[in-house]
Motif scaffolding. Sequence first.
Motif, short mmCIF file in Angstrom:
data_model
loop_
_atom_site.label_atom_id
_atom_site.label_comp_id
_atom_site.label_asym_id
_atom_site.label_seq_id
_atom_site.Cartn_x
_atom_site.Cartn_y
_atom_site.Cartn_z
N LEU A 1 76.16 61.37 1.01
CA LEU A 1 77.29 60.49 1.34
C LEU A 1 76.82 59.29 2.15
CD1 LEU A 1 80.41 60.05 1.39
CD2 LEU A 1 80.40 61.34 3.55
N TYR A 2 76.00 59.56 3.14
CA TYR A 2 75.47 58.50 4.02
C TYR A 2 74.64 57.49 3.22
CZ TYR A 2 72.42 56.39 7.57
OH TYR A 2 71.71 55.50 8.36
N THR A 3 73.78 57.98 2.35
CA THR A 3 72.92 57.10 1.57
C THR A 3 73.71 56.29 0.56
OG1 THR A 3 71.13 58.73 1.79
CG2 THR A 3 70.85 57.02 0.13
N PHE A 4 74.65 56.95 -0.11
CA PHE A 4 75.46 56.24 -1.11
C PHE A 4 76.27 55.12 -0.46
CE2 PHE A 4 79.43 55.72 -3.51
CZ PHE A 4 78.93 55.41 -4.76
N PHE A 5 76.88 55.42 0.68
CA PHE A 5 77.72 54.42 1.35
C PHE A 5 76.89 53.25 1.87
CE2 PHE A 5 79.95 52.62 5.00
CZ PHE A 5 81.22 52.41 4.47
N ASN A 6 75.71 53.52 2.40
CA ASN A 6 74.92 52.48 3.05
C ASN A 6 73.99 51.74 2.09
OD1 ASN A 6 75.33 52.46 6.15
ND2 ASN A 6 75.26 54.63 5.63
N LEU B 1 62.08 63.42 2.53
CA LEU B 1 62.07 64.18 1.28
C LEU B 1 63.34 63.91 0.48
CD1 LEU B 1 61.10 66.43 -0.64
CD2 LEU B 1 62.15 68.09 0.93
N PHE B 2 64.47 63.85 1.18
CA PHE B 2 65.74 63.59 0.50
C PHE B 2 65.72 62.21 -0.17
CE2 PHE B 2 69.94 61.69 0.40
CZ PHE B 2 70.66 62.64 -0.31
N LYS B 3 65.24 61.20 0.51
CA LYS B 3 65.22 59.85 -0.06
C LYS B 3 64.32 59.79 -1.29
CE LYS B 3 64.05 57.62 3.67
NZ LYS B 3 63.69 56.46 4.53
N ARG C 1 79.75 66.30 -10.41
CA ARG C 1 79.65 67.55 -9.66
C ARG C 1 78.35 68.28 -10.01
NH1 ARG C 1 85.98 69.53 -10.35
NH2 ARG C 1 86.74 68.64 -8.37
N ASP C 2 78.01 68.28 -11.28
CA ASP C 2 76.75 68.92 -11.70
C ASP C 2 75.55 68.19 -11.11
OD1 ASP C 2 78.21 70.76 -13.15
OD2 ASP C 2 77.95 69.73 -15.07
N ASP C 3 75.62 66.86 -11.06
CA ASP C 3 74.51 66.08 -10.49
C ASP C 3 74.34 66.38 -9.00
OD1 ASP C 3 73.95 64.94 -12.92
OD2 ASP C 3 75.10 63.11 -12.54
N ALA D 1 64.12 59.53 -7.25
CA ALA D 1 63.53 60.15 -8.43
C ALA D 1 64.60 60.59 -9.43
CB ALA D 1 62.67 61.34 -8.02
N GLN D 2 65.75 61.01 -8.95
CA GLN D 2 66.82 61.47 -9.83
C GLN D 2 67.73 60.34 -10.31
OE1 GLN D 2 68.98 64.81 -8.22
NE2 GLN D 2 67.18 66.14 -8.17
N GLY D 3 67.44 59.12 -9.91
CA GLY D 3 68.20 57.98 -10.40
C GLY D 3 69.46 57.66 -9.63
N TRP D 4 69.65 58.30 -8.47
CA TRP D 4 70.85 58.02 -7.69
C TRP D 4 70.87 56.58 -7.17
CZ3 TRP D 4 75.03 61.18 -6.89
CH2 TRP D 4 74.90 62.51 -7.30
#
Length: 306
Positions: free
Chosen positions: A104-109, A50-52, A26-28, A57-60
């Motif tokens: 959500l979209y990026t994580f799922f795909n 920019l989001f990508k 949640r903090d991330d 950069a944040q390691g997601w």
Amino acid sequence: MATVNRGAVVLQPAYFTSSVFVKALRDDITNLVHTFHEKYKEDNTKPFELFKTLWSAQGWKWMHFKVFDSRTRQTFLNVTVRLFLERMVKTEAPFVRTVVLFGLYTFFNTQPTGSAPALRGLSHIPIPIDQYASLIALPGTLTTPYLAPLQPFASYVVSALVDAQVFHLLPNSELGVLNPRDIPREIFVEEGLIDSNQPQRKGGHYSKRDKVIKARTALDAVGRWAERTPSPSAAKTTRTRYEAEKTRLVQEIGVGSAGEREASQGVVERLLEAHAGSDGDIEAWTGLARVQTASGSAGGMLRMLQ
């Protein structure tokens, strides 16, 4: 001499439903939203690009490699998408909901495919019907000049997810349809460092702290029971009041009087009338025989007031 390989360390599913993982993720997510907001204020011409950049950069991009065990990975995936979805409810600002939608979209795909051995994947995203309706309506809320650059990208993401039939619709969220119902399910409580000078509790034995907690719990339970249970003195007072009211009633009606006999007979007649036409045996009805006997004796129905 034969050698034995050590077993692999595997995180249990309960870790990902616990406060340790849930609070950190949640903090991330909050940090991702805040960072994107700061960068977006500087340049909003290419919001999804920019989001990508921030996502990597944040390691997601390494999130999918946190766990490989299939059983645990299933819980990890379900909890992660659920934590994204909880930030997309109507009470959140449209900007926050849009950034989380991108996540959500990026994580799922970006789920790994073609790896050997294959990693367990998430084929559908469980979502309550009310949250789904809110998600579908999100692009229509991005109409202000500040949010307008996000609208075409949000529309594309929503359309892509819907066209791919990603969502598994569930009943309304108020019914608690997700499993577990609430997260975190397990709460980690840090009790501090262990004093090495104190004797350690043996397995199966209660510590002094545990005994105090159990004693307080038992005392509270007794207190609640005592509140619900009338005291002997209260019961005695009630009995005394009943006897006084009974005596007053007998004196007013008068034992053996015409009014008492008429009232007793009236009770019997009304009982028989109420059950007229029944297929059952009148004589077998509970208490009826006793009422008839009492009505024909001295004292009538008043004899039944014991």
